[in-house]
Motif scaffolding. Structure first.
Motif, PDB file in Angstrom:
ATOM      1  N   ARG A  29       0.663  -1.211   0.015  1.00 51.29           N
ATOM      2  CA  ARG A  29       0.126   0.102  -0.023  1.00 51.29           C
ATOM      3  C   ARG A  29       0.846   1.137  -0.011  1.00 51.29           C
ATOM      4  O   ARG A  29       0.541   2.281  -0.614  1.00 51.29           O
ATOM      5  CB  ARG A  29      -0.927  -0.007   1.270  1.00 51.29           C
ATOM      6  CG  ARG A  29      -1.768   1.324   1.151  1.00 51.29           C
ATOM      7  CD  ARG A  29      -2.610   1.108   2.601  1.00 51.29           C
ATOM      8  NE  ARG A  29      -3.870   0.153   2.250  1.00 51.29           N
ATOM      9  CZ  ARG A  29      -5.129   0.774   1.767  1.00 51.29           C
ATOM     10  NH1 ARG A  29      -5.022   1.861   1.488  1.00 51.29           N
ATOM     11  NH2 ARG A  29      -6.072  -0.342   1.587  1.00 51.29           N
ATOM     12  N   ILE A  30       2.074   1.081   0.944  1.00 51.39           N
ATOM     13  CA  ILE A  30       2.782   2.552   0.936  1.00 51.39           C
ATOM     14  C   ILE A  30       3.463   2.523  -0.474  1.00 51.39           C
ATOM     15  O   ILE A  30       3.595   3.798  -0.894  1.00 51.39           O
ATOM     16  CB  ILE A  30       3.827   2.207   1.930  1.00 51.39           C
ATOM     17  CG1 ILE A  30       2.992   2.205   3.450  1.00 51.39           C
ATOM     18  CG2 ILE A  30       4.973   3.248   1.969  1.00 51.39           C
ATOM     19  CD1 ILE A  30       4.067   1.792   4.555  1.00 51.39           C
ATOM     20  N   GLY A  31       3.968   1.433  -1.223  1.00 52.01           N
ATOM     21  CA  GLY A  31       4.561   1.488  -2.457  1.00 52.01           C
ATOM     22  C   GLY A  31       3.683   2.222  -3.310  1.00 52.01           C
ATOM     23  O   GLY A  31       3.768   2.559  -4.264  1.00 52.01           O
ATOM     24  N   THR A  32       2.263   1.682  -3.277  1.00 50.91           N
ATOM     25  CA  THR A  32       1.393   1.897  -4.304  1.00 50.91           C
ATOM     26  C   THR A  32       0.967   3.508  -4.207  1.00 50.91           C
ATOM     27  O   THR A  32       0.826   4.141  -5.237  1.00 50.91           O
ATOM     28  CB  THR A  32       0.167   0.967  -4.333  1.00 50.91           C
ATOM     29  OG1 THR A  32       0.608  -0.384  -4.394  1.00 50.91           O
ATOM     30  CG2 THR A  32      -0.798   1.495  -5.454  1.00 50.91           C
ATOM     31  N   TYR A  33       0.304   3.912  -3.035  1.00 51.70           N
ATOM     32  CA  TYR A  33      -0.149   5.053  -2.799  1.00 51.70           C
ATOM     33  C   TYR A  33       0.870   6.093  -2.215  1.00 51.70           C
ATOM     34  O   TYR A  33       0.484   7.310  -2.048  1.00 51.70           O
ATOM     35  CB  TYR A  33      -1.385   4.896  -1.833  1.00 51.70           C
ATOM     36  CG  TYR A  33      -2.196   3.934  -2.258  1.00 51.70           C
ATOM     37  CD1 TYR A  33      -3.228   4.124  -3.633  1.00 51.70           C
ATOM     38  CD2 TYR A  33      -2.688   2.571  -1.635  1.00 51.70           C
ATOM     39  CE1 TYR A  33      -4.057   3.620  -4.215  1.00 51.70           C
ATOM     40  CE2 TYR A  33      -3.492   1.871  -2.241  1.00 51.70           C
ATOM     41  CZ  TYR A  33      -4.311   2.330  -3.650  1.00 51.70           C
ATOM     42  OH  TYR A  33      -5.455   1.465  -4.237  1.00 51.70           O
ATOM     43  N   GLY A  34       1.951   5.647  -1.889  1.00 49.10           N
ATOM     44  CA  GLY A  34       3.061   6.528  -1.277  1.00 49.10           C
ATOM     45  C   GLY A  34       2.520   7.116   0.294  1.00 49.10           C
ATOM     46  O   GLY A  34       3.150   8.250   0.634  1.00 49.10           O
TER      47      GLY A  34
END
Length: 190
Positions: A182-187
């Motif tokens: 999620r962090i990698g996808t949405y920052g």
């Protein structure tokens, strides 16, 4: 590594090309089933699911058995691999959906829902655990355990993962790798 590299050149490269014609349609079929909310409508679709379960399981099983009934030629093995598994999996999914129409069975399988919320973590965890158990840099047990022992090990790992998911999701909303994804996808973290 040498074996894997040659195997990939022989099978992997062709499989990559075939993936467009085999894997992509399966993904699209899954997306369509999601769009039509087949899981949510399992009770409503019970009659159709029974037909799919019977036909897909019977035909898939028959195709999977062809190389064992006849000579295991390349064509039969390719047919088995390409279509047999997909049809058999479709039959299994239909059977599973039929089982979920029962309230008792649904509550029995509810821990799998939590495991599903951590599917990436579960998948990677299984790969890491099995690699450590079977590869040479771990315990090196590849080819040294019976089918029964291997099956029981897989079952034990799966049960431990269910317990882990239950405990983890009491404190967190999602699995650790799902959080990283999620962090990698949405920052962002949430």
């Amino acid at each position: 590594f040498s074996f894997r590299a040659v195997e990939w050149l022989i099978y992997g490269l062709s499989s990559t090309f075939l993936g467009l014609f085999i894997v992509l349609p399966i993904i699209m079929f899954g997306a369509a089933m999601s769009k039509f909310k087949v899981i949510e409508r399992a009770r409503e679709l019970k009659g159709k699911l029974i037909i799919v379960a019977i036909l897909a399981t019977a035909i898939g099983l028959w195709i999977k058995l062809i190389p064992f009934i006849k000579q295991p030629t390349y064509d039969y093995v390719q047919l088995q691999t390409t279509f047999g598994g997909v049809l058999l999996a479709t039959g299994y999914v239909a059977v599973f959906l039929l089982l979920t129409t029962s309230t008792k069975i649904r509550s029995f399988f509810s821990p799998l829902g939590k495991l599903g919320r951590m599917s990436l973590t579960t998948y990677i965890m299984q790969s890491v655990i099995a690699t450590l158990i079977f590869y040479g840099f771990g315990f090196g047990l590849y080819g040294k355990v019976s089918i029964w022992t291997g099956t029981m090990m897989a079952f034990g790992i799966f049960v431990l993962q269910i317990v882990f998911a239950e405990i983890w999701l009491r404190k967190f909303k999602m699995g650790p790798l799902e959080k990283l994804w999620r962090i990698g996808t949405y920052g962002r973290k949430s």
